[in-house]
Design an enzyme around this catalytic site. Structure first.
Site, PDB file in Angstrom:
ATOM      1  CG  HIS A   1      -2.060  -0.837   0.951  1.00  0.00           C
ATOM      2  ND1 HIS A   1      -3.476  -0.476   1.227  1.00  0.00           N
ATOM      3  CD2 HIS A   1      -2.442  -1.966   0.579  1.00  0.00           C
ATOM      4  CE1 HIS A   1      -4.132  -1.480   0.805  1.00  0.00           C
ATOM      5  NE2 HIS A   1      -3.386  -2.443   0.595  1.00  0.00           N
TER       6      HIS A   1
ATOM      7  N   GLY B   1       4.937   6.061  -4.443  1.00  0.00           N
ATOM      8  CA  GLY B   1       5.908   5.521  -4.531  1.00  0.00           C
ATOM      9  C   GLY B   1       6.144   4.862  -3.135  1.00  0.00           C
TER      10      GLY B   1
END
Length: 321
Positions: free
Chosen positions: A62, A68
């Site tokens: 997640h 990123g």
């Protein structure tokens, strides 16, 4: 000639910068015990509660899918990323905080929270009898964490086409998609996320026809129609704490819990990958999943990383400096 050579040099350095200078053993001189400290912390939490392994793996996934792999998921606060609906049920924050506190005592201001999370996810898989791999490190921590940016996270309701689009946006292909979803070989989910498949999938009140009838009865008993939506159910009915290929056998046999997992069997391209991993020759193709999972994790944990002078090294993972 000189301008061509200059162009080549600029292209080369830009190419290197774009890769994000992650390297295996990034902390070998600046904090030599970093990986050992993280490993022992994960291990002590895992020994008390093996389910924490799936929590850490999901936390890393997640994190990487929003901004990123930059530790943005670890920030606390009412508008922070971790409060988005799809981040509901995330756990393992205390493991990261524990490891970070020990790292700060050993080498203050050196190891990023993003790297702690990437290494902890690897250790979690290894402790669950899954593969291990060398994690390239050198990520820096991001300075932004907003729940509004987390709305494009994969969802249990996604069709294969939508899953494919979300993974492709991060540079991940069909094989990466199926391989990474294979992380559902460990862990649990809430009844809330799949109960609609059991009772009123079509508006006529029928269940999802792709669920194996024998398994449907089991799931209905575990998650009654008006029961507790927060009740936890294993994503892999056969071995929820062991990292193996039984998850793929379940998808093949109509025993996938989440709709998004079971849909992988309905698409020709993803089905062939599931089928290969599920393989009938015991162990042989299981090894192949181990090998592919390592590769996919290294690829995923390099998504849009911040390196060099970008971002910061947080002192406390839940707070910006």
């Amino acid at each position: 000639m000189e301008s061509i050579w200059l162009f080549f040099l600029v292209s080369l350095t830009m190419g290197l910068a774009a890769k994000g200078q992650l390297e295996t053993g990034f902390y070998s001189s600046s904090c030599p015990r970093a990986e050992a400290i993280i490993r022992s912390t994960v291990e002590s939490h895992f020994n008390k509660d093996p389910a924490i392994a799936a929590g850490l793996l999901r936390l890393h996934f997640h994190d990487c899918f929003v901004q990123g792999c930059d530790g943005s998921i670890l920030i606390s606060g009412s508008s922070a990323e971790r409060n988005e609906l799809r981040n509901g049920g995330l756990r393992g924050f205390e493991v990261i905080d524990d490891a970070k506190a020990q790292l700060e005592a050993a080498c203050p201001g050196v190891v990023s929270c993003a790297d702690v999370l990437a290494l902890a996810a690897r250790d979690a898989v290894d402790l669950s009898d899954g593969p291990s791999w060398s994690v390239p490190t050198g990520r820096r921590d991001g300075r932004v964490s907003l729940s509004s940016q987390a709305s494009n996270l994969p969802s249990p309701l996604d069709s294969v086409a939508v899953q494919r689009q979300k993974f492709a946006a991060k540079g991940l292909d069909d094989r990466d998609l199926v391989t990474l979803v294979g992380a559902h070989t460990i862990g649990q989910t809430d009844c809330t996320f799949f109960r609609y498949r059991l009772f009123n999938f079509t508006t006529t009140g029928n269940s999802d026809p792709t669920i194996n009838p024998a398994y449907l009865a089991q799931l209905q008993a575990l998650c009654p129609e008006n029961g507790d939506g927060s009740k936890r159910v294993a994503l892999d009915k056969d071995s929820q704490t062991k990292f193996d290929v039984s998850f793929f056998k379940n998808v093949r046999d109509g025993n996938g819990v989440l709709e998004s997992d079971q849909r992988l069997w309905g698409d020709a391209a993803t089905r062939s990958i599931v089928d290969k991993y599920a393989g009938n020759i015991r162990g042989l193709l299981g090894l192949r999943f181990d090998f592919e999972f390592r590769k996919a994790m290294i690829k995923m944990s390099s998504i849009e990383v911040k390196t060099g002078t970008q971002g910061e090294i947080r002192k406390i993972c839940s707070k910006f400096n």
